[in-house]
Design an enzyme around this catalytic site. Structure first.
Site, mmCIF file in Angstrom:
data_model
loop_
_atom_site.group_PDB
_atom_site.id
_atom_site.type_symbol
_atom_site.label_atom_id
_atom_site.label_comp_id
_atom_site.label_asym_id
_atom_site.label_seq_id
_atom_site.Cartn_x
_atom_site.Cartn_y
_atom_site.Cartn_z
ATOM 1 N N GLU A 107 0.832 -1.211 0.000
ATOM 2 C CA GLU A 107 0.000 0.000 0.000
ATOM 3 C C GLU A 107 0.866 1.261 0.000
ATOM 4 O O GLU A 107 0.496 2.284 -0.573
ATOM 5 C CB GLU A 107 -0.885 0.025 1.257
ATOM 6 N N ASP A 137 -11.955 -4.683 -2.460
ATOM 7 C CA ASP A 137 -12.914 -5.799 -2.529
ATOM 8 C C ASP A 137 -14.255 -5.319 -2.013
ATOM 9 O O ASP A 137 -14.323 -4.338 -1.274
ATOM 10 C CB ASP A 137 -12.399 -6.980 -1.681
HETATM 11 N N1 ADE Z 1 -8.556 -4.327 3.590
HETATM 12 C C1 ADE Z 1 -8.876 -4.572 2.308
HETATM 13 N N2 ADE Z 1 -10.028 -5.265 2.222
HETATM 14 C C2 ADE Z 1 -10.448 -5.483 3.489
HETATM 15 C C3 ADE Z 1 -11.556 -6.133 4.061
HETATM 16 N N3 ADE Z 1 -12.478 -6.746 3.315
HETATM 17 N N4 ADE Z 1 -11.649 -6.162 5.408
HETATM 18 C C4 ADE Z 1 -10.717 -5.549 6.173
HETATM 19 N N5 ADE Z 1 -9.656 -4.928 5.699
HETATM 20 C C5 ADE Z 1 -9.516 -4.875 4.362
#
Ligand code: ADE
Length: 256
Positions: free
Chosen positions: A26, A212
């Protein structure tokens, strides 16, 4: 400059920012964009990586949590985040902390892969349950994000409620929580950092890039792994704009 004794943090000018990241993937695109230079570890006991540099009037420290020495994976979650925030405040004394990173988003609230959110309202914990009178608020978190509407506008981000837990995926109970609280971004660090910042009187903003979608049939881990590089590149693009906006001239916290 933040002295820790300022009567009104809103009047502090931002001349020094600490950027806190969990994952190297990141953070490194921004390190490269800004030409930040690696420094010795903030504390020799801790695996955090520390980079610093300057853009205009702004001094920048960037901390990455570093790797778990046992398994070599990046340290994620609220314990590493809490420690990084406290160390950043005590050892670097920034005027502002920005937690930048990736998060799960929600199609139901217009979320999409690569969308960027700036925290609004209170940061919450979505996975803490202590049903004993007096403990509910601790479990909920509800630590404030510093309002940053101008920063948000400058980087073309959307406002969003950010909540934090220690798992990548989630339970049915947590899904109900996300709907009830109209959560836009679910991460693993922001509320913990907001808590330390609030307790130490340091303004705090979270900037989150969606990898996501929690309310999509695909497993979040599959989408996360596929989209991490792309979402991190988009995050770095916006974070560079944020840093250059902050470095154009010192801005008061109340002007963020
Ligand atoms: N970072 C990226 N996606 C995530 C998710 N679904 N839950 C927690 N942290 C995240």
């Amino acid at each position: 400059m933040h002295t820790g004794t300022d009567p009104d943090p809103a009047e502090t000018t931002v001349e020094h920012v600490a950027l806190l990241y969990a994952l190297e993937a990141e953070a490194m695109p921004l390190v490269e964009r800004l030409g930040l230079v690696e420094q010795p570890a903030v504390d020799p006991c801790m695996p955090q990586r520390h980079f610093s540099g300057r853009v205009g009037t702004l001094a920048i420290d960037l901390l990455i949590n570093g790797r778990d020495p046992r398994c070599g994976t990046d340290r994620v979650g609220t314990d590493a985040a809490t420690l990084a925030a406290f160390m950043a405040i005590r050892k670097l004394a920034p005027d502002l902390i920005i937690n930048a990173g990736t998060a799960g988003g929600f199609e139901a609230r217009g979320g999409s892969i690569g969308a960027i959110y700036v925290s609004v309202g209170n940061l919450l914990y979505h996975d803490r349950h202590i049903p004993i009178p007096g403990f509910e608020l601790q479990a909920r978190g509800a630590w404030p994000a510093t309002p940053a509407p101008h920063l948000m506008h400058a980087i073309g981000a959307k406002p969003g409620i950010v909540t934090t837990g220690n798992s990548l995926n989630c339970t049915a109970e947590e899904r109900a929580f996300f709907e009830h609280e109209r959560v836009a971004a679910k991460d693993m660090e922001a509320c913990a950092i907001a808590q330390v910042c609030a307790q130490c009187g340091v303004p705090f903003v979270a900037v989150k890039s969606i990898t996501d979608l929690v309310d999509h049939p695909e497993a979040v881990q599959d989408a996360f792994l596929r989209n991490l590089r792309m979402a991190s590149a988009l995050l770095a693009e916006r974070m560079e704009v944020a840093v250059r906006w902050l470095g154009a001239h010192p801005r008061r916290i109340a002007e963020l």
